[in-house]
Structure formats: structure tokens, C-alpha cells
Design a protein around this motif. Sequence first.
Motif, PDB file in Angstrom:
ATOM      1  N   ASN A 127       0.956  -1.055   0.100  1.00 44.42           N
ATOM      2  CA  ASN A 127       0.110  -0.014  -0.112  1.00 44.42           C
ATOM      3  C   ASN A 127       0.991   1.259  -0.024  1.00 44.42           C
ATOM      4  OD1 ASN A 127      -2.487  -1.376  -0.190  1.00 44.42           O
ATOM      5  ND2 ASN A 127      -2.472  -1.668   2.063  1.00 44.42           N
TER       6      ASN A 127
ATOM      7  N   PRO B 193       1.326   4.089  -5.842  1.00 48.25           N
ATOM      8  CA  PRO B 193       0.162   3.274  -6.689  1.00 48.25           C
ATOM      9  C   PRO B 193       0.074   1.798  -6.417  1.00 48.25           C
ATOM     10  CG  PRO B 193       2.132   4.039  -8.067  1.00 48.25           C
ATOM     11  CD  PRO B 193       2.467   4.523  -6.806  1.00 48.25           C
ATOM     12  N   TYR B 194       1.113   1.305  -5.671  1.00 44.88           N
ATOM     13  CA  TYR B 194       0.907  -0.443  -5.275  1.00 44.88           C
ATOM     14  C   TYR B 194       0.123  -0.424  -4.124  1.00 44.88           C
ATOM     15  CZ  TYR B 194       5.469   0.375  -8.016  1.00 44.88           C
ATOM     16  OH  TYR B 194       6.351   0.469  -9.064  1.00 44.88           O
ATOM     17  N   GLU B 195      -0.948  -0.818  -4.587  1.00 47.49           N
ATOM     18  CA  GLU B 195      -2.182  -1.337  -3.633  1.00 47.49           C
ATOM     19  C   GLU B 195      -2.005  -2.753  -3.228  1.00 47.49           C
ATOM     20  OE1 GLU B 195      -7.033  -1.486  -3.179  1.00 47.49           O
ATOM     21  OE2 GLU B 195      -6.051  -0.268  -4.957  1.00 47.49           O
TER      22      GLU B 195
ATOM     23  N   GLY C 203       4.788   4.066 -11.758  1.00 44.75           N
ATOM     24  CA  GLY C 203       5.407   3.669 -10.378  1.00 44.75           C
ATOM     25  C   GLY C 203       6.657   3.589 -10.365  1.00 44.75           C
TER      26      GLY C 203
ATOM     27  N   THR D  26       8.291   5.900  -7.490  1.00 35.68           N
ATOM     28  CA  THR D  26       8.032   5.295  -6.269  1.00 35.68           C
ATOM     29  C   THR D  26       8.766   4.167  -5.931  1.00 35.68           C
ATOM     30  OG1 THR D  26       5.661   6.045  -6.709  1.00 35.68           O
ATOM     31  CG2 THR D  26       6.077   4.431  -4.913  1.00 35.68           C
TER      32      THR D  26
ATOM     33  N   ASN E   6      -0.540   4.672  -0.152  1.00 32.43           N
ATOM     34  CA  ASN E   6      -1.919   4.358  -1.063  1.00 32.43           C
ATOM     35  C   ASN E   6      -3.456   4.949  -0.587  1.00 32.43           C
ATOM     36  OD1 ASN E   6      -4.223   2.460  -2.241  1.00 32.43           O
ATOM     37  ND2 ASN E   6      -2.588   2.615  -3.619  1.00 32.43           N
TER      38      ASN E   6
ATOM     39  N   ASN F  92      -6.318   4.205  -1.814  1.00 34.55           N
ATOM     40  CA  ASN F  92      -7.473   3.287  -1.968  1.00 34.55           C
ATOM     41  C   ASN F  92      -7.363   2.653  -0.691  1.00 34.55           C
ATOM     42  OD1 ASN F  92      -8.285   4.383  -4.190  1.00 34.55           O
ATOM     43  ND2 ASN F  92      -7.080   2.924  -5.471  1.00 34.55           N
TER      44      ASN F  92
ATOM     45  N   TYR G  23      -0.093   0.378 -15.151  1.00 32.51           N
ATOM     46  CA  TYR G  23      -0.931   1.333 -14.196  1.00 32.51           C
ATOM     47  C   TYR G  23      -2.224   1.250 -14.678  1.00 32.51           C
ATOM     48  CZ  TYR G  23      -2.745   5.276 -11.651  1.00 32.51           C
ATOM     49  OH  TYR G  23      -3.586   6.343 -10.729  1.00 32.51           O
TER      50      TYR G  23
ATOM     51  N   LYS H 290      -4.388   2.274  -9.842  1.00 29.37           N
ATOM     52  CA  LYS H 290      -3.415   1.389  -9.151  1.00 29.37           C
ATOM     53  C   LYS H 290      -2.368   0.668 -10.030  1.00 29.37           C
ATOM     54  CE  LYS H 290      -5.710  -2.991  -8.466  1.00 29.37           C
ATOM     55  NZ  LYS H 290      -6.162  -3.950  -7.454  1.00 29.37           N
TER      56      LYS H 290
END
Length: 667
Positions: free
Chosen positions: A10, A13-15, A40, A43, A76, A78, A644, A650
Motif C-alpha cells: 500500500n 500506486p502499489y495497492e 510507479g 515510487t 496508497n 485506496n 498502471y 493502482k
Amino acid sequence: MILRKIILNNIGPYEGKNIFDLHTDERLNTILIGGKNGSGKTTFLNSVRLALYGPLAYKKKTVTPDYLKKIRSLINANAIKQQNDSLKEYENEFYIQIDFSIIENFKRINVSIIRSWTVEPSIKEKVSVIKEGVEVSEVEKDQFFSHLRTTFPPSLLELCFFDGEEISHLTDEDNLSQYLKVLSSKIFNLDLFQNLEQDMYAYLDQSSKSNEQTSLEQDEKEYEEALNQNIRSLEEVSSQIENTESEIEASTQRYNEAKNDFSLHGGIAYEERTKLQEQINEIEGNRKHINEKIKEFIANELPFFIAFPLLYKLVEQLKNEEEFHVSNILKNKIDKLPVNNIMSELGVDSSTSTEEKLKESLVSHLTQTEEVNIIHNASKTEAQQVYNLLSETNITRLNVIFSLIQENQELLSEVQSHKKKLKDNEESPEFANMIQSMEDYTRSISELEERLNALKNQENELKNEIEIFNKKYEKVKQQLYKIRKTKSSFEESQKIIHISQKFQQHQLRNKIKDIEYFSSKMFKELIRKKEFINHILIDPKTFQLSILDHTSERIDKDILSAGEKELLALSIIWGTIMSSKKELPLILDTLLGRLDNEHKHSIVTKLLPKFGVQNIVLSTDSEIDAKLYKDLQSTIANVYTLNYDSYNRKTEIEQHFFNLENEKVTK
């Protein structure tokens, strides 16, 4: 340092939980990560920095509100929303884990750093360090990070991160020279000597302070006088404390003698009288509690014990009435039974007289035939209350009450005995004088103890003042000592700086020869113009580069194309890393974007296999095509593509490179 794995849970963008397996070896030393812009990759890079160094990754020394604000923006969105919707807290729901191996005490060990965050009610960070599968203590954790920052500082890590723009920036000769100077300082650990020199220069920059000597000597004299005065006061207070303690001891002894004499004549000491009064109060409390129970019994239960025969008859009447009601219900039901049908089903012949006899027989067996006079007509709940009352009105309950009455009598006798003892003691005039004497001694001891406490506080204050003046006095003495030794110490410092500089020059000359050799060898392999250069020279003082041809003539570097200058910069970097013999993970972001196909092929087939023990290459689909990917495959240890999902916002990690090989199950 060799990276083994990084887990992003999380983050950005890595959920959810996302794992990058970064294991490499000497032959397969490349991890290829593909991704379009915004997928990503940045990140990923920031997560490596953050996992290793925490606040230092953002140039913060400690965890500050500004640092936590940056972390909050990295988590993240979400996952935060899902956690808020579920109204639950999840431990370690947001974390980065990085696994790597390092050499410690001449032995390779595996280490994991886990940085996790909780976001509600406020964001907080927790850091765990695991060595060889065992989590270390807080002290060991601090020691580990201190060692990590020394052996692999954040500035050196930054020098291991390359992107296409940075390499293009290094094609300028001045920028490359400056970069080489900084890289050499970090990678050969010469920055330790440079820091030492800076400290020495700061020391040398101090004035001789000869103009301060008079003032310092005056301060020294004042502090010495204040110290002597406080020491004399302390000795006086210590003497008073000693006398007061002796007086307390004497008064305590006289008090004990009076107390023993009082006890010998049958008196009750103050402590014993207090204890007796406490016992009386406790007994009276117990009696009050027992009396309340007895009163409650008399008010609520005793009438039913007195009228027990009537209560028993009442229960019998209620049971008869209940049975009578049930019998009437059964009679009605039997009367309405379809006896003819029942006998027919059983295969029995029936007649009107037979049916009547069967009903009469059922009535006689199942119901009460005697008439009952209905008196109470109680409901089932009311009847059950009467039954319960009868069951509780028993001899066991009476025994409990009798025990309480007996216990109350015993407690009354005990309290009367205690009161009589107190009364007899207080009415005796001889005992009263003894009690007064003991009370006087007690009051005297209390006053002496208060005086002793005040003297001890005064003693502590004097000790603190002595300590403060002593520190000031010692500080002035040291300053004077430094001033008097300034000349000799400055000379020694200058010698140390001179030796350090000589050592660095010697080390650099040796290392730069190695850099020249490795860089020349790699540049000749990468460049398409064969026999174009013979050797690369590096000035050990200015780090300016010169390229020589086979006649030892200098080649004008301006004639090199942009791609060739980029190959030169990469060759210099590779030569420096080879000379250091250090294990460094190299992360290369869009490295090949500005090169033509021939130079890309050279880098992929000649440089990357030798570039380091671990190369993590971040690339777009336009940078590495199918042919280049095929050339690179022989050195790839693992491959990923970052996709993505704009709708769900995500990034998905897939184990292929832009579908240039058979897709594998998404991690």
C-alpha cells in the motif's frame, strides 16, 4: 551491499502487497523493470531510499512533522479509504520492506529493514531490523543504522542511481570531472579524511585568543573564590546535619525507653491504642453489615417461617387447582377425539358403546375425577413464585440466620473488651503522664526530622552550586591551557592536515591509475570507432579528462558525438566502481533513451554484464525493443512490467517485459 527483495505494501500506486525479487548472481546480474511514464518507477526508487534511510532520504535528521506529511502523501489512498470504511486498524497495513546482504565483521549477513506506518488517529512510524531472521534490540538497531550510514551513506547511494538525464548532464566535461571527484571521495572512503581536515581547519581558524587570557584569568580567580566559599558552607551544613542526626538518635532512644517503661507497667502505647481503635471500627462495621442482613430477614422472610403450615397448604391447593384445570382441558380434548376413525385405522370394529367406553377409560386414567374447590385461580407465574418461596423457606436458611446472630454476639463481646481496655488505660493518671511524655518525644523527633530535611536540601543545593562552579572553573582552566599550548597544538594540527593530504594524494594517484585502465578498456569496447583511442588520462588534482590516440596525441573531446560522450561517462563510472572493488547495487533509469541502436547494443552486451554485481534497469517500451531485449536476456535474473490501471488508480506488477515473452502469473 546486494539488494535481495523489496516489498511495497500500500505504497504510492502499489495497492496491497507487491513483491520485487531482486536476487542476482555473477552471470545473471540484471533486473529489468519496464514501465511507461507514471506507472510507479519513481515510487520504486524513492522506496529504496526511504526503506534504507528513513528521514535522511528527505534530508531530515529525525522524524519530523514535515517528514510524516511526506509519508502520508506516499501511502496508497485506496487502502486508507478501505481502512476508514471498515472502521478497523490494521497493524503494518502500510509498510516497505527491503532485504539485502552486507559484509559485517568479515562475514556476509542477511538483513531486513521494515518501515511501517499507522495512519489513524495520527501517522506514526515503526522501524524493525532483522538480522539472520532475528529482530535486533533498540540499542543494536541504532548501532546498525550508524554503521550503515558510515559504510554506505545516503550520498553514496545517490551516486548509484542514474537516469538518462543525469548521464546526459555528465557529458559536459566539467560536470563529469566534478562527479568523478565526488564519487572517488565517497567510494574510496576519502571523505573521512576530508571531514577530519575540515575539523582541523576549523580549529586552526580560531584566533590565538591571547587578548582573552587576562579576562579568563580573572574568571578563574572569581570561580576559585566562589568554590572555596561554597565548600566552607557545605562543611558547616554537613556538621549541622551530623549534630541533628545525633539529636534524633538520642530522642528516639529516650522515646523507646519511655515506651518500654509504659508497656512494662501495662500501658497501651499510642500505636497500640490506634490499632485497637481501628479494630473497634472494623468490628462495628461488620456488626452493622450483619444487623442489616438480620433486619432484612425479619422484614421479608420471617413471616413465612412463622406461617409455614399455611404456606404448605397454599402450595397443595395451588397444585390441585392446576391439576383440575389440566384435567378439564384433557376431558374436552378426549370428548372431541375422532375415536371411530382411530379404531378404524387400527383395524378394530367399533360401535357407539365401544367408543363411549374408550373415552370413559381415557378420562379415568388421564384426569382427576374428584371435584376441587377453586379458591385462588392463580396464573402459572404466580404459582411458580409461591413454589419458589416454599423451597427457600427451609432449615438451611434458618441456620444461616442463627449463625449471623451468634457471630454478632461474639463481635459485640470483642468490641466491648477493646473499649474497656482503652477506657481503663485513659482513666489512669500515671499512664496519662507516660503517654504525654512519649507524645512530647514524638513531636521533638518530628521537628528534628523536618530540620534535617531542610539541611539536606541546603546541602544538595550547595553541592549543585559547587558542581556548576567547578565546571566553569575547569572550563576556564582548559581554555587557558589551550591558549598556552596554542602554538604547539596548531603546529601538530598542520602536520596532521599535511599528512592527510599527502595520503589522499597517494591513494588517489594509485586509484586513478586503475580508473584510467578500466575506463580506457571499456570505452574502447563500447565505441564503434575501432583504434580511435589508446588511453584515457585523469588529472589527480583537477580530475580533468584527456583522451589520447595511438600516437599519444590528445583528442579534442568536442569531436565526440553526444552518444560517444555518454559512453565515455559510463566508462568512467564503470572504471571507478571496478577500482573500488565494492559491492554496489546500480539502478539505471531510462539509460538508453538518447543513444542510437549500435551504442545501445554495445551497452547491453558489453557494459551491463560487467557494470556491477547488481544492475536494476528501469526502462520504457520505446527504449528497449524486442531485438535489444533479446540481446539483454542472457544477463537478466528477473523481469517485471509495471502496468498502471487508470480506472482503479493502482499499479499491477506483471512478470514479463511488455509481453516480449510469455506472460506469467501476476504477482
